[in-house]
Scaffold this active site. Structure first.
Site, PDB file in Angstrom:
ATOM      1  N   PHE A  65     -10.555   9.384   6.186  1.00 21.79           N
ATOM      2  CA  PHE A  65     -10.555   9.425   4.725  1.00 21.79           C
ATOM      3  C   PHE A  65     -11.686   8.558   4.211  1.00 21.79           C
ATOM      4  O   PHE A  65     -12.381   7.882   4.981  1.00 21.79           O
ATOM      5  CB  PHE A  65      -9.197   8.959   4.169  1.00 21.79           C
ATOM      6  CG  PHE A  65      -8.801   7.560   4.577  1.00 21.79           C
ATOM      7  CD1 PHE A  65      -9.120   6.473   3.785  1.00 21.79           C
ATOM      8  CD2 PHE A  65      -8.110   7.343   5.761  1.00 21.79           C
ATOM      9  CE1 PHE A  65      -8.758   5.181   4.149  1.00 21.79           C
ATOM     10  CE2 PHE A  65      -7.736   6.057   6.141  1.00 21.79           C
ATOM     11  CZ  PHE A  65      -8.068   4.971   5.330  1.00 21.79           C
ATOM     12  N   GLY A  66     -11.891   8.575   2.908  1.00 26.14           N
ATOM     13  CA  GLY A  66     -12.956   7.755   2.332  1.00 26.14           C
ATOM     14  C   GLY A  66     -14.327   8.181   2.838  1.00 26.14           C
ATOM     15  O   GLY A  66     -14.687   9.358   2.820  1.00 26.14           O
ATOM     16  N   TYR A  67     -15.073   7.212   3.323  1.00 27.68           N
ATOM     17  CA  TYR A  67     -16.441   7.442   3.772  1.00 27.68           C
ATOM     18  C   TYR A  67     -16.530   7.734   5.274  1.00 27.68           C
ATOM     19  O   TYR A  67     -17.643   7.833   5.816  1.00 27.68           O
ATOM     20  CB  TYR A  67     -17.310   6.219   3.434  1.00 27.68           C
ATOM     21  CG  TYR A  67     -17.324   5.886   1.968  1.00 27.68           C
ATOM     22  CD1 TYR A  67     -18.196   6.529   1.079  1.00 27.68           C
ATOM     23  CD2 TYR A  67     -16.445   4.942   1.438  1.00 27.68           C
ATOM     24  CE1 TYR A  67     -18.201   6.232  -0.276  1.00 27.68           C
ATOM     25  CE2 TYR A  67     -16.444   4.638   0.084  1.00 27.68           C
ATOM     26  CZ  TYR A  67     -17.322   5.287  -0.772  1.00 27.68           C
ATOM     27  OH  TYR A  67     -17.322   4.992  -2.123  1.00 27.68           O
ATOM     28  N   ASP A  68     -15.390   7.898   5.935  1.00 28.91           N
ATOM     29  CA  ASP A  68     -15.384   8.157   7.382  1.00 28.91           C
ATOM     30  C   ASP A  68     -16.309   9.300   7.806  1.00 28.91           C
ATOM     31  O   ASP A  68     -16.985   9.197   8.835  1.00 28.91           O
ATOM     32  CB  ASP A  68     -13.958   8.463   7.858  1.00 28.91           C
ATOM     33  CG  ASP A  68     -13.102   7.214   8.013  1.00 28.91           C
ATOM     34  OD1 ASP A  68     -13.644   6.094   7.885  1.00 28.91           O
ATOM     35  OD2 ASP A  68     -11.884   7.361   8.251  1.00 28.91           O
TER      36      ASP A  68
ATOM     37  N   SER B 100       0.837  -1.195   0.000  1.00 28.32           N
ATOM     38  CA  SER B 100       0.000   0.000   0.000  1.00 28.32           C
ATOM     39  C   SER B 100       0.872   1.244   0.000  1.00 28.32           C
ATOM     40  O   SER B 100       1.993   1.231   0.510  1.00 28.32           O
ATOM     41  CB  SER B 100      -0.906   0.008   1.237  1.00 28.32           C
ATOM     42  OG  SER B 100      -1.632   1.211   1.339  1.00 28.32           O
TER      43      SER B 100
ATOM     44  N   LYS C 249     -10.517   5.519  17.330  1.00 32.35           N
ATOM     45  CA  LYS C 249     -10.952   4.824  16.115  1.00 32.35           C
ATOM     46  C   LYS C 249     -10.195   3.512  15.935  1.00 32.35           C
ATOM     47  O   LYS C 249     -10.776   2.486  15.557  1.00 32.35           O
ATOM     48  CB  LYS C 249     -10.756   5.732  14.894  1.00 32.35           C
ATOM     49  CG  LYS C 249     -11.288   5.132  13.601  1.00 32.35           C
ATOM     50  CD  LYS C 249     -11.474   6.189  12.532  1.00 32.35           C
ATOM     51  CE  LYS C 249     -10.205   6.932  12.226  1.00 32.35           C
ATOM     52  NZ  LYS C 249     -10.380   7.864  11.093  1.00 32.35           N
TER      53      LYS C 249
ATOM     54  N   LYS D 181      -2.150   3.729   6.965  1.00 33.36           N
ATOM     55  CA  LYS D 181      -2.177   2.276   7.163  1.00 33.36           C
ATOM     56  C   LYS D 181      -0.801   1.779   7.607  1.00 33.36           C
ATOM     57  O   LYS D 181      -0.699   0.891   8.462  1.00 33.36           O
ATOM     58  CB  LYS D 181      -2.586   1.570   5.869  1.00 33.36           C
ATOM     59  CG  LYS D 181      -4.018   1.800   5.439  1.00 33.36           C
ATOM     60  CD  LYS D 181      -4.319   1.033   4.155  1.00 33.36           C
ATOM     61  CE  LYS D 181      -5.731   1.294   3.668  1.00 33.36           C
ATOM     62  NZ  LYS D 181      -6.019   0.555   2.411  1.00 33.36           N
TER      63      LYS D 181
ATOM     64  N   HIS E 209     -12.649  -1.478  11.799  1.00 31.26           N
ATOM     65  CA  HIS E 209     -12.531  -2.723  11.041  1.00 31.26           C
ATOM     66  C   HIS E 209     -11.079  -3.043  10.750  1.00 31.26           C
ATOM     67  O   HIS E 209     -10.631  -4.182  10.896  1.00 31.26           O
ATOM     68  CB  HIS E 209     -13.329  -2.612   9.756  1.00 31.26           C
ATOM     69  CG  HIS E 209     -13.009  -1.398   8.921  1.00 31.26           C
ATOM     70  ND1 HIS E 209     -13.024  -0.109   9.425  1.00 31.26           N
ATOM     71  CD2 HIS E 209     -12.648  -1.266   7.616  1.00 31.26           C
ATOM     72  CE1 HIS E 209     -12.704   0.742   8.477  1.00 31.26           C
ATOM     73  NE2 HIS E 209     -12.455   0.072   7.366  1.00 31.26           N
TER      74      HIS E 209
ATOM     75  N   ASP F 166      -8.009  -5.105   1.720  1.00 34.76           N
ATOM     76  CA  ASP F 166      -9.052  -4.559   0.861  1.00 34.76           C
ATOM     77  C   ASP F 166     -10.207  -4.231   1.789  1.00 34.76           C
ATOM     78  O   ASP F 166     -10.588  -5.046   2.639  1.00 34.76           O
ATOM     79  CB  ASP F 166      -9.492  -5.555  -0.211  1.00 34.76           C
ATOM     80  CG  ASP F 166     -10.307  -4.866  -1.300  1.00 34.76           C
ATOM     81  OD1 ASP F 166      -9.819  -3.849  -1.844  1.00 34.76           O
ATOM     82  OD2 ASP F 166     -11.418  -5.333  -1.622  1.00 34.76           O
TER      83      ASP F 166
END
Length: 208
Positions: free
Chosen positions: A151-154, A4, A176, A9, A181, A68
């Protein structure tokens, strides 16, 4: 190595290995020779994570870990799902994906707003060993973006495992990490990876 370019991450993974008392050095894609990213043609999070980890291991010769992840909205038949990163099209960005999902779910009632983040982690070693772990963070989506620590849909996702109504993007990184997840999946797979590496090293020492 972590297959990545995501610095967040990488930091999280290094922190988890350190917490496990390991001195394993975790490299990222930026630390190895550039190679074309594989097509994520799997039909599940696990399959796509394995595709990325297998490619990284084959290209670098190093044990590789990939993930993923995405969001599943129950009212959308668990979509975007594995298409979360490309939800708004070939030139998708986090901002465009977020806005599209907000537009698609603006009229959902609270009862129908249930959703979850899913993360599949896959580890592949050159000896053929493959280890996978999958974890989820249950919650619900809201109709407006809130917060910038994510980030993303957070910014539109409210985790259920908290004392409050903060979105993932409003929570502290530590809070968090404890319920996310990805945090759950990383904490589950790291001990298995360390066990494998220790067993492999013992076997190599005995053969040598």
């Amino acid at each position: 190595m972590l297959a990545s370019h995501n610095k967040a991450k990488l930091v999280e993974l290094r922190r988890t290995f350190q917490a496990a008392g390991s001195d394993v050095q975790v490299l990222a894609l930026a630390d190895v020779a550039v190679y074309p990213p594989p097509a994520e043609t799997g039909s599940s999070f696990v399959e796509n994570a394995l595709i990325k980890a297998r490619t990284a291991a084959a290209r670098t010769g190093l044990p590789a870990l990939a993930d993923d992840s995405g969001i599943q909205v129950d009212a959308l038949n668990k979509m975007p799902g594995i298409r979360s990163a490309r939800w708004s099209g070939p030139a998708a960005t986090d901002a465009a994906n977020l806005q599209l999902l907000l537009d698609q779910t603006f009229d959902l009632s609270e009862e129908r707003s249930t959703a979850r983040f899913v993360c599949a982690m896959a580890f592949v070693d050159s000896d053929g060993t493959e280890i996978t772990e999958t974890a989820t963070m249950e919650g619900h989506i809201i109709h407006q973006a809130r917060g910038d620590n994510g980030f993303g849909y957070d910014p539109m996702f409210v985790p259920g495992e908290q004392d409050g109504d903060l979105t993932s993007a409003e929570m502290s990184s530590a809070a968090k990490d404890a319920i996310s997840h990805r945090g759950k999946a990383v904490r589950a797979i790291v001990p298995a990876i360390l066990g494998h590496l220790e067993a492999r090293d013992r076997a190599e020492a005995e053969e040598g």
